[in-house]
Design an enzyme around this catalytic site. Sequence first.
Site, mmCIF file in Angstrom:
data_model
loop_
_atom_site.group_PDB
_atom_site.id
_atom_site.type_symbol
_atom_site.label_atom_id
_atom_site.label_comp_id
_atom_site.label_asym_id
_atom_site.label_seq_id
_atom_site.Cartn_x
_atom_site.Cartn_y
_atom_site.Cartn_z
ATOM 1 N N GLU A 199 0.832 -1.207 0.000
ATOM 2 C CA GLU A 199 0.000 0.000 0.000
ATOM 3 C C GLU A 199 0.868 1.260 0.000
ATOM 4 O O GLU A 199 1.822 1.380 0.774
ATOM 5 C CB GLU A 199 -0.891 -0.018 1.241
ATOM 6 C CG GLU A 199 -1.791 1.193 1.423
ATOM 7 C CD GLU A 199 -2.635 1.114 2.684
ATOM 8 O OE1 GLU A 199 -3.562 1.933 2.816
ATOM 9 O OE2 GLU A 199 -2.366 0.234 3.539
ATOM 10 N N LYS B 242 -9.160 2.764 -2.741
ATOM 11 C CA LYS B 242 -9.534 2.172 -1.445
ATOM 12 C C LYS B 242 -10.907 2.668 -1.011
ATOM 13 O O LYS B 242 -11.192 3.865 -1.052
ATOM 14 C CB LYS B 242 -8.469 2.544 -0.405
ATOM 15 C CG LYS B 242 -8.608 1.882 0.956
ATOM 16 C CD LYS B 242 -7.399 2.251 1.814
ATOM 17 C CE LYS B 242 -7.407 1.594 3.173
ATOM 18 N NZ LYS B 242 -6.199 1.925 3.961
ATOM 19 N N CYS C 105 -5.800 -2.879 2.184
ATOM 20 C CA CYS C 105 -5.707 -2.884 3.648
ATOM 21 C C CYS C 105 -7.066 -2.968 4.357
ATOM 22 O O CYS C 105 -7.649 -4.038 4.445
ATOM 23 C CB CYS C 105 -4.921 -1.667 4.108
ATOM 24 S SG CYS C 105 -4.098 -1.938 5.714
ATOM 25 N N THR D 123 15.364 7.265 27.980
ATOM 26 C CA THR D 123 15.250 5.896 28.487
ATOM 27 C C THR D 123 13.991 5.671 29.319
ATOM 28 O O THR D 123 13.878 4.673 30.027
ATOM 29 C CB THR D 123 16.482 5.523 29.336
ATOM 30 O OG1 THR D 123 16.581 6.423 30.451
ATOM 31 C CG2 THR D 123 17.755 5.601 28.510
#
Length: 556
Positions: free
Chosen positions: A57, A123, A159, A406
């Site tokens: 896609e 789509k 999709c 982190t």
Amino acid sequence: MSIQENFSEISTPNGTITFAIMQTNFWVGDIKGNVGKMKALALDAKARGADIVIFPELALIGYPPEDLLLRPTLAERVKIAMNELAKIDGIVTILGYPHVDNHGTFNSAAILQSGNQKGFYHKQCLPNYGVFDEKRYFKKGRNQVLFDYKGLTIGLLICEDIWHEAPIKALKDEGAEMVVVLNASPFEVGKQAERKALIARQSSTHKLPIIYVNTVGAQDDIVFDGGSIVSQADGEIAHEGARFLNQLIMATFDVSSGRFDTQAKPPLDLSEESQIYQALVVGFRDYVNRSGFKGVIVGLSGGIDSALTLAIAVDALGADKVYAVMMPYEYTSQMSLDDAAAQAARLNVSYTICPIHDAVAGLKSTLAPLFAGAAPDVTEENLQARARGVILMALSNKFGHMVISTGNKSENAVGYSTLYGDMVGGFDVLKDVYKTDVYRLADYRNRLEDNPVIPERIITRPPSAELRPDQKDQDSLPDYALLDAILKMYIDEDLGYKAICAAGFDPAVVERVLTMVDRAEHKRRQGAIGTKITKKSFGRERRYPLVNGWSVTGEF
């Protein structure tokens, strides 16, 4: 209404059709580079004997292109690119691209052959939830598209279309004998099992073989994990792509029997920890490499979060591109110093110790006249974190390395972090990883080698920010197992106070945790992006107002 194309010059059946399924990654916005890549891959597929090559896609522009779709030169660039791709000779090419015409912009699939665009499909089902925002950019397609090749009638979907009944049923009703689905389906834990079940159900329900090609690689905070699927008309999986890897899948279809050949060996069945770890490595690698940084800097504290981040960084980029900096203060334990040094040596990364005593003392001295008469509190703790942040960013500016944050999802959720301190950085590897999962992943990574990459003491010791004497995380937070259980219900499942309490949690603890989450939204908005792995990550999936009067307990 349906549109059917007949490839008349090659429409005589000759027994088999070989499909080349290109499970690979395309760089968002790099239309010229993507065209070159598709041409090379198509010619390789042709040399291997493929009749039809299929790309994912929006392969032409990459997924998700976001507001690049609004650029005024998009239509011109796409036209030039499609003309160039149409020059590919001797093989039919199916690819995803943004189609622009007088009716608007569409998420489309093109069929190219012998110098011409034989057809295109728009789509129909545009997702507008989670990470998807397609209704902002695309118009809805309304036609079914089929084309004949060597006696086989093939229908196209994109999709989200395959997750709904109407599009595939319409293709079947119009005479489709096979369906090709182009996808850019992001990773989340458990998603591949859902895809396989979906494809098997749609195939067996409509008695249609399906080719489901998915992209792979990362774009910003989204990772695509491949896992392309080829199913028989009875739902049996004939081919399955590897996860997180570029792969060419060759699948041959026998027109007379209506069945695909089957792969000799299916891909490895990945554990949940393996899936998550690979997603984090791929997401981090692609973001850093495509951002153009020479390397990355990790503030190594001797704790579990920075230890796991360092291991992922080395696995993603190689030890030669990772720089670890330990910035001790008077509350940093000798254990932390020893463990950080041991891990840096084990992973063979550049390791520097840069004490922050003078930096913190200077800040305290500067602020002393302004703080006169005020008792010490969390402000002084935050000065330590912010001194470290300044040092890391200075190193980044000087040497061109990206600073890696982190923080994990549990800490980000409740605001257990310092703005402009430990939150600094261009990417947060563990942003969508709960603390309990950090421990699981650290244990998983250590099991991969005889000589663990994370010292065992880092995993077993009580977590601490080491910003005051004998500090422990649980001085300020509920136990992480309890905290994460509540957070998953509130964030991932979107459950409220009453539902969480009804599940057996202490109402006082629930109210406290939910209040911390809502109050920390301003911090999260200023934090670095990080790879999405869960059902609902912070960022584009979860957007709450920074200032609001909402009651977490449900009182109006």
